[in-house]
Design a protein around this motif. Structure first.
Motif, PDB file in Angstrom:
ATOM      1  N   THR A  76      -6.370 -99.630  46.169  1.00 30.26           N
ATOM      2  CA  THR A  76      -6.037 -98.433  45.405  1.00 30.26           C
ATOM      3  C   THR A  76      -4.553 -98.151  45.587  1.00 30.26           C
ATOM      4  O   THR A  76      -4.048 -98.176  46.713  1.00 30.26           O
ATOM      5  CB  THR A  76      -6.881 -97.228  45.870  1.00 30.26           C
ATOM      6  OG1 THR A  76      -8.247 -97.481  45.555  1.00 30.26           O
ATOM      7  CG2 THR A  76      -6.437 -95.937  45.181  1.00 30.26           C
ATOM      8  N   ALA A  77      -3.872 -97.896  44.479  1.00 27.51           N
ATOM      9  CA  ALA A  77      -2.427 -97.632  44.534  1.00 27.51           C
ATOM     10  C   ALA A  77      -2.144 -96.305  45.242  1.00 27.51           C
ATOM     11  O   ALA A  77      -2.975 -95.403  45.232  1.00 27.51           O
ATOM     12  CB  ALA A  77      -1.856 -97.587  43.115  1.00 27.51           C
TER      13      ALA A  77
ATOM     14  N   GLY B 240      -3.491 -94.512  37.294  1.00 29.89           N
ATOM     15  CA  GLY B 240      -4.412 -93.392  37.393  1.00 29.89           C
ATOM     16  C   GLY B 240      -5.830 -93.751  37.806  1.00 29.89           C
ATOM     17  O   GLY B 240      -6.688 -92.885  37.904  1.00 29.89           O
ATOM     18  N   ASP B 241      -6.086 -95.024  38.051  1.00 28.27           N
ATOM     19  CA  ASP B 241      -7.420 -95.487  38.428  1.00 28.27           C
ATOM     20  C   ASP B 241      -7.468 -95.676  39.947  1.00 28.27           C
ATOM     21  O   ASP B 241      -6.518 -95.354  40.652  1.00 28.27           O
ATOM     22  CB  ASP B 241      -7.709 -96.812  37.692  1.00 28.27           C
ATOM     23  CG  ASP B 241      -9.193 -97.169  37.634  1.00 28.27           C
ATOM     24  OD1 ASP B 241     -10.026 -96.387  38.125  1.00 28.27           O
ATOM     25  OD2 ASP B 241      -9.506 -98.250  37.087  1.00 28.27           O
ATOM     26  N   THR B 242      -8.578 -96.222  40.462  1.00 28.30           N
ATOM     27  CA  THR B 242      -8.675 -96.580  41.877  1.00 28.30           C
ATOM     28  C   THR B 242      -9.302 -97.966  41.972  1.00 28.30           C
ATOM     29  O   THR B 242      -9.728 -98.531  40.957  1.00 28.30           O
ATOM     30  CB  THR B 242      -9.597 -95.603  42.656  1.00 28.30           C
ATOM     31  OG1 THR B 242     -10.950 -95.813  42.206  1.00 28.30           O
ATOM     32  CG2 THR B 242      -9.189 -94.154  42.459  1.00 28.30           C
ATOM     33  N   GLY B 243      -9.385 -98.475  43.186  1.00 23.90           N
ATOM     34  CA  GLY B 243     -10.005 -99.785  43.394  1.00 23.90           C
ATOM     35  C   GLY B 243     -11.443 -99.835  42.918  1.00 23.90           C
ATOM     36  O   GLY B 243     -11.938-100.899  42.524  1.00 23.90           O
ATOM     37  N   HIS B 244     -12.114 -98.673  42.919  1.00 22.81           N
ATOM     38  CA  HIS B 244     -13.514 -98.642  42.469  1.00 22.81           C
ATOM     39  C   HIS B 244     -13.649 -98.944  40.975  1.00 22.81           C
ATOM     40  O   HIS B 244     -14.696 -99.395  40.526  1.00 22.81           O
ATOM     41  CB  HIS B 244     -14.141 -97.274  42.760  1.00 22.81           C
ATOM     42  CG  HIS B 244     -14.338 -97.032  44.228  1.00 22.81           C
ATOM     43  ND1 HIS B 244     -15.406 -97.545  44.925  1.00 22.81           N
ATOM     44  CD2 HIS B 244     -13.570 -96.362  45.128  1.00 22.81           C
ATOM     45  CE1 HIS B 244     -15.303 -97.184  46.202  1.00 22.81           C
ATOM     46  NE2 HIS B 244     -14.204 -96.475  46.356  1.00 22.81           N
TER      47      HIS B 244
ATOM     48  N   PRO C 159      -2.540 -92.151  41.135  1.00 19.96           N
ATOM     49  CA  PRO C 159      -2.395 -93.495  41.697  1.00 19.96           C
ATOM     50  C   PRO C 159      -1.562 -94.381  40.758  1.00 19.96           C
ATOM     51  O   PRO C 159      -1.860 -94.500  39.569  1.00 19.96           O
ATOM     52  CB  PRO C 159      -3.842 -94.004  41.797  1.00 19.96           C
ATOM     53  CG  PRO C 159      -4.677 -92.770  41.839  1.00 19.96           C
ATOM     54  CD  PRO C 159      -3.964 -91.790  40.955  1.00 19.96           C
ATOM     55  N   SER C 160      -0.493 -94.957  41.318  1.00 16.50           N
ATOM     56  CA  SER C 160       0.414 -95.783  40.521  1.00 16.50           C
ATOM     57  C   SER C 160       1.092 -96.788  41.449  1.00 16.50           C
ATOM     58  O   SER C 160       1.522 -96.423  42.545  1.00 16.50           O
ATOM     59  CB  SER C 160       1.461 -94.887  39.843  1.00 16.50           C
ATOM     60  OG  SER C 160       2.263 -95.630  38.957  1.00 16.50           O
ATOM     61  N   TRP C 161       1.187 -98.029  41.006  1.00 17.11           N
ATOM     62  CA  TRP C 161       1.795 -99.072  41.854  1.00 17.11           C
ATOM     63  C   TRP C 161       3.304 -98.889  41.943  1.00 17.11           C
ATOM     64  O   TRP C 161       3.936 -99.262  42.931  1.00 17.11           O
ATOM     65  CB  TRP C 161       1.441-100.460  41.328  1.00 17.11           C
ATOM     66  CG  TRP C 161      -0.041-100.695  41.359  1.00 17.11           C
ATOM     67  CD1 TRP C 161      -0.887-100.753  40.281  1.00 17.11           C
ATOM     68  CD2 TRP C 161      -0.863-100.853  42.516  1.00 17.11           C
ATOM     69  NE1 TRP C 161      -2.180-100.941  40.715  1.00 17.11           N
ATOM     70  CE2 TRP C 161      -2.204-101.005  42.076  1.00 17.11           C
ATOM     71  CE3 TRP C 161      -0.603-100.877  43.900  1.00 17.11           C
ATOM     72  CZ2 TRP C 161      -3.268-101.193  42.960  1.00 17.11           C
ATOM     73  CZ3 TRP C 161      -1.668-101.056  44.777  1.00 17.11           C
ATOM     74  CH2 TRP C 161      -2.976-101.210  44.313  1.00 17.11           C
ATOM     75  N   PHE C 162       3.893 -98.349  40.872  1.00 17.27           N
ATOM     76  CA  PHE C 162       5.330 -98.035  40.843  1.00 17.27           C
ATOM     77  C   PHE C 162       5.513 -97.011  39.736  1.00 17.27           C
ATOM     78  O   PHE C 162       4.589 -96.783  38.947  1.00 17.27           O
ATOM     79  CB  PHE C 162       6.180 -99.291  40.591  1.00 17.27           C
ATOM     80  CG  PHE C 162       5.683-100.201  39.489  1.00 17.27           C
ATOM     81  CD1 PHE C 162       6.029 -99.972  38.155  1.00 17.27           C
ATOM     82  CD2 PHE C 162       4.859-101.283  39.779  1.00 17.27           C
ATOM     83  CE1 PHE C 162       5.564-100.795  37.140  1.00 17.27           C
ATOM     84  CE2 PHE C 162       4.386-102.122  38.756  1.00 17.27           C
ATOM     85  CZ  PHE C 162       4.743-101.882  37.439  1.00 17.27           C
ATOM     86  N   ASP C 163       6.671 -96.371  39.688  1.00 18.51           N
ATOM     87  CA  ASP C 163       6.863 -95.357  38.646  1.00 18.51           C
ATOM     88  C   ASP C 163       6.975 -96.038  37.278  1.00 18.51           C
ATOM     89  O   ASP C 163       7.586 -97.109  37.156  1.00 18.51           O
ATOM     90  CB  ASP C 163       8.131 -94.539  38.930  1.00 18.51           C
ATOM     91  CG  ASP C 163       8.269 -93.342  37.983  1.00 18.51           C
ATOM     92  OD1 ASP C 163       7.231 -92.891  37.438  1.00 18.51           O
ATOM     93  OD2 ASP C 163       9.401 -92.867  37.786  1.00 18.51           O
ATOM     94  N   LEU C 164       6.370 -95.425  36.285  1.00 17.56           N
ATOM     95  CA  LEU C 164       6.535 -95.897  34.906  1.00 17.56           C
ATOM     96  C   LEU C 164       7.436 -94.890  34.204  1.00 17.56           C
ATOM     97  O   LEU C 164       7.075 -93.729  34.047  1.00 17.56           O
ATOM     98  CB  LEU C 164       5.181 -95.983  34.188  1.00 17.56           C
ATOM     99  CG  LEU C 164       4.333 -97.218  34.472  1.00 17.56           C
ATOM    100  CD1 LEU C 164       3.002 -97.122  33.745  1.00 17.56           C
ATOM    101  CD2 LEU C 164       5.052 -98.493  34.053  1.00 17.56           C
TER     102      LEU C 164
END
Length: 217
Positions: free
Chosen positions: A48-49, A24-28, A63-68
Motif C-alpha cells: 500500500t502506498a 487512492g487505492d490500497t494493496g487490498h 495513498p499515492s506512490w509519488f505526487d501527480l
C-alpha cells in the motif's frame, strides 16, 4: 508504509509477483484478482502506498506512490518522489532475494500509477527480472529514457490499455509503447476495446498467460 497484503504460495515458493495499486487505492484493491491469476508456486505481494497530498486532486491526502502534478504527458513530474518510490520497490525486491528468490523469478506489475512505478523501477534496476506488467499506465520521466534504462531492456513486458480510458489516455499508453519498443526487445502492447480505466476478464486472462510463461515452476 503500512504492511503489504501478502498471499502465500500454495506450492513450494519459488517465484514472487509484486503488484502496485493505482492512486487512492490500497494493496487490498488488487490482491484477490492477482491471487486468482498467479500459479501455485508464486507468492503475491501487494504493498500500500504512503498517504500524501496529491496536487492533481487539489492537495487531498490519499495513498499515492509519488505526487501527480498533472495527467498531461508533457507536464511537470515529481522527479524526486518517483525516484524515492523506485528505491522502495528495489528494497522490496532485495527482501525477496534475501529470502532465497532470485531476481529472475520476480515479476513487477501495477495498475495506472502503480504500473508507471513498476516500469520505471524495473528499468532503473540493474539485475534481470522475470517480467513486467503495466496496466493502463505510462512511463514516468520518459524524457530520461533510454539513457536511464540501466537494466531489464530484454525482460518481457506486458502492457495493457483500454481504448476508452478517460483517466490515463489510451494515446499515452500508445506513446509509451512506441518509446519502449525503441530500446526494449520483448514488449507487447494489448488493447482492450471499449475498456475504461479499469480491468476486464479478458485482460486478467492475458495476465495469467503471461505469468505462466515468465514464471515457470
Amino acid at each position: 508504509m503500512t504492511s503489504p497484503v501478502v498471499i502465500s504460495a500454495t506450492a513450494k515458493h519459488t517465484a514472487t509477483l509484486i503488484f502496485f495499486h493505482g492512486l487512492g487505492d490500497t494493496g487490498h484493491g488488487w490482491a484477490s484478482s492477482m491471487g486468482a491469476v498467479r500459479s501455485p508456486h508464486v507468492k503475491v505481494i501487494c504493498p500500500t502506498a504512503p498517504t500524501m497530498p496529491v496536487t492533481l486532486n487539489a492537495g487531498f491526502r490519499m495513498p499515492s506512490w509519488f505526487d501527480l502534478r498533472t495527467l498531461d504527458s508533457s507536464g511537470p513530474e515529481d522527479e524526486e518522489g518517483i525516484r524515492t518510490a523506485a528505491q522502495v520497490v528495489h528494497s522490496l525486491i532485495a527482501e525477496e532475494v534475501a529470502a532465497g528468490i532470485p531476481t529472475t523469478h520476480i515479476v513487477l506489475g501495477g495498475f495506472s500509477q502503480g504500473g508507471a512505478l513498476a516500469m520505471y523501477s524495473a528499468l532503473t534496476f540493474p539485475e534481470p527480472l522475470a517480467g513486467i506488467i503495466a496496466l493502463s499506465a505510462w512511463l514516468p520521466l520518459h524524457q530520461k529514457f533510454p539513457a536511464e534504462a540501466i537494466g531489464n531492456r530484454n525482460t518481457p513486458l506486458l502492457q495493457c490499455h483500454g481504448d476508452c480510458d478517460p483517466i490515463v489516455p489510451y494515446r499515452w499508453g500508445q506513446m509509451t509503447a512506441s518509446l519502449l519498443k525503441q530500446f526494449m526487445t520483448q514488449t507487447e502492447f494489448k488493447t482492450y476495446r471499449g475498456m475504461m480505466h479499469t480491468s476486464s476478464e479478458e485482460e486478467m486472462r492475458d495476465i495469467k498467460k503471461f505469468i505462466e510463461k515468465v514464471l515457470k515452476p
